[in-house]
Design an enzyme around this catalytic site. Structure first.
Site, PDB file in Angstrom:
ATOM      1  N   SER A 143      -5.771 -41.013  55.143  1.00 35.31           N
ATOM      2  CA  SER A 143      -4.312 -40.703  54.681  1.00 35.31           C
ATOM      3  C   SER A 143      -4.336 -38.984  54.453  1.00 35.31           C
ATOM      4  CB  SER A 143      -4.399 -41.328  53.461  1.00 35.31           C
ATOM      5  OG  SER A 143      -2.992 -41.119  52.569  1.00 35.31           O
ATOM      6  N   ALA A 159       3.770 -40.872  40.667  1.00 35.85           N
ATOM      7  CA  ALA A 159       4.360 -39.311  40.557  1.00 35.85           C
ATOM      8  C   ALA A 159       3.872 -38.733  42.164  1.00 35.85           C
ATOM      9  CB  ALA A 159       3.534 -38.682  39.470  1.00 35.85           C
ATOM     10  N   ARG A 182      -8.963 -40.593  31.173  1.00 38.84           N
ATOM     11  CA  ARG A 182      -9.438 -41.751  31.638  1.00 38.84           C
ATOM     12  C   ARG A 182     -10.344 -41.304  32.649  1.00 38.84           C
ATOM     13  NH1 ARG A 182      -6.869 -41.496  36.788  1.00 38.84           N
ATOM     14  NH2 ARG A 182      -7.614 -43.751  37.603  1.00 38.84           N
TER      15      ARG A 182
END
EC number: 5.4.2.3
Length: 542
Positions: free
Chosen positions: A64, A371, A497
């Site tokens: 990717s 996003a 996180r």
């Protein structure tokens, strides 16, 4: 299962001793030279998964948006979705088994998963444009053939195109024809239908500049160009003829650096977009008259699309439920605009496409975009059937036209996966139909200034979260510290996180000004450093 043949073949794809890899949301990804054994073994695993599900399974060789020297592999489940979590564990075990243990681990998986070894298997394979991808996909084929699986190698395709092929083959062609030609025809027909009433005169010809990240998207857009040329003219940049894959260009670069890609000429107020390396993400951008760069990310894409769908549903007068799924990283302004202005319900899930996809399946129409520009729209079977029925039955011309538009939107979205090409066509169609410029789209709402930081810690697992990662559970005292800091700023929020891949904690903060967002992010990162075992230097200020 011929274990001797497997052992013999496996020796041609030896595992580097001590190498440990984890199958995550993106499959396996690392430096290409470490992947030969993984590819061979994923060929084996794909055959077992195919036998177990009695379906075609996909294997995509890509990394990717990673640098060119990396590569990776992921398996695609029967309806074009990501591999089931229990099989992610099987993939990790098989990839990490030492050479002498590998055949036994393979047998264990087939027993645990109750695989009927007599069942036929069929695998489809695709790859991106990296120089290492062809050889690595041959290693996948070795794995498939030694277990006597049948296969079709699609060669160079975008990741979403391979997802599409898998979905088509497992729905007996109902979803579409499992060829590149079938993919182009399905998407272009829906696009041309959707925009036909607005096809403008030559002087208003719609043109879009596309940064292809020097990846597979360029090849496939070139192949598709003539199918949509009456409705859209695309100018390709970073098309792989000279630049390096994902280097200073592509959706990930543009999003994270908030600046134009190199290799693309941008004039003020021109519509531009960027794909990532395997064409499953898209972001839009433009320069204003003062030369300032504006990014239109996944949040604004979701807002444009869901607003359009909501308007069509109101026009038809059908009470199909629509929901937008976001993560904690979605800008607060987008959430407020959707809930308060558009009256569209918004739901938050943990970070990661599989969580978003899963939640979106709960609605008649589920819209999700991260996003970073990865996302799609899912229509439930019942909703799709209902909409197709309405196009035939409705007599009122306006309602019938709206139902027909919705039908075209269903055909235009690649419901098997986020797809930059399909998303681009949907966006272009909506902008045309609503007669919106890129600046007007951007002005739907103003993003709250935000800042993302990383804090190095000794062990990321000391941080645990709840409420879709928006609240910290451990270590004790950290959430209270964040709450106290957030109270000091207007329109502010912050969360932390653990990273899924490295020993860092990710910090996100937004507030009414960039200065305040920076200040809040820094204060929160100091709290993380002190309470969650930070290592190295104290996080610097701005």
């Amino acid at each position: 299962m011929d274990l001797d043949a497997i052992t013999e073949y496996s020796a041609l794809h030896p595992k580097p001793s001590g190498l440990i890899l984890q199958y995550g949301t993106a499959g396996f990804r690392t430096k290409a030279e470490h992947l030969d054994h993984v590819m061979f073994r994923m060929g084996l695993l794909a055959v077992l998964r195919s036998k177990q599900t009695k379906s075609t399974i996909g294997v995509m060789v890509t990394a990717s948006h990673n640098p060119e020297e990396d590569n990776g592999v992921k398996l695609v489940d029967p309806l074009g979705e990501m591999l089931a979590p229990s099989w992610e564990e099987h993939a990790t075990c098989l990839a990490n088994a030492e050479e002498q243990d590998m055949p036994r681990v393979l047998m264990d998986i087939s027993v645990k998963a109750a695989v009927n070894l007599q069942q036929d298997a069929f695998i489809v394979i695709g790859r991106d444009t990296r120089s290492t991808s062809e050889k690595l996909s041959q290693s996948v084929i070795d794995g498939v053939t030694v277990l006597e699986g049948q296969f079709h190698d699609y060669g160079l395709v975008t990741t979403p195109q391979l997802h599409y092929m898998v979905y088509c083959r497992n729905t007996s062609g109902q979803y579409g024809e499992a060829t590149l030609e079938g993919y182009y025809q399905k998407l272009s027909k829906a696009f041309m239908e959707l925009t036909k009433q607005t096809l403008c005169s030559e002087d208003e010809y719609r043109s879009l500049k596309v940064d292809c990240a020097n990846g597979i998207g360029a090849l496939k857009l070139k192949e598709m160009e003539h199918y949509v040329s009456q409705g859209l003219s695309v100018q390709l940049f970073n098309d792989g003829t000279k630049g390096k894959l994902n280097h200073l260009c592509g959706a990930d670069f543009v999003k994270s650096h908030q600046k134009p890609p190199q290799g693309m000429e941008m004039k003020s107020n021109e519509r531009c977009c960027s794909f990532d390396g395997d064409a499953d993400r898209i972001v839009y951008h433009y320069l204003d008259v003062d030369g300032h760069f504006h990014l239109i990310d996944g949040d604004k894409i979701a807002t444009l699309i869901s607003s359009f769908l909501k308007e069509l549903l109101l026009e038809i007068g059908e009470s199909l439920n629509i929901g937008v799924v976001q993560t904690a990283y979605a800008n607060g302004s987008s959430t407020r605009y959707l809930e308060e202005v558009m009256k569209v319900p918004v739901y938050c899930t943990k970070t990661g496409v599989k969580h978003l996809h899963h939640k979106a399946q709960e609605f008649d129409i589920g819209v999700y975009f991260e996003a970073n520009g990865h996302g799609t729209v899912l229509f439930s079977k019942a909703a799709e059937t209902k909409i197709r029925q309405l196009t035939k039955e409705l007599e009122d011309e306006k309602r019938k036209a709206a139902a027909k538009m919705l039908e075209n939107v269903i055909d235009l979205f690649n419901q098997a996966a986020g797809d930059a090409i399909s998303d681009m066509l949907v966006i272009e169609a909506i902008l045309t139909l609503k007669d919106l410029t890129i600046q007007q789209w951007d002005a739907l709402y103003v993003d709250l200034p935000n800042r993302q930081l990383k804090v190095k810690v000794a062990d990321r697992q000391v941080i645990s979260t709840t409420d879709a990662e928006r609240q910290v559970v451990t270590p004790p005292g950290l959430q209270e510290a964040i709450n106290d800091l957030v109270k000091k700023y207007k329109l502010s929020r912050a969360f932390v996180r653990p990273s899924g891949t490295e020993d860092v904690v990710r910090v996100y903060a937004e507030a009414d000004s960039q200065e305040n967002a920076d200040s809040l992010a820094h204060a929160v990162s100091l709290a993380v450093f002190q309470l969650a075992g930070g290592v190295g230097e104290t996080p610097p200020g701005f």
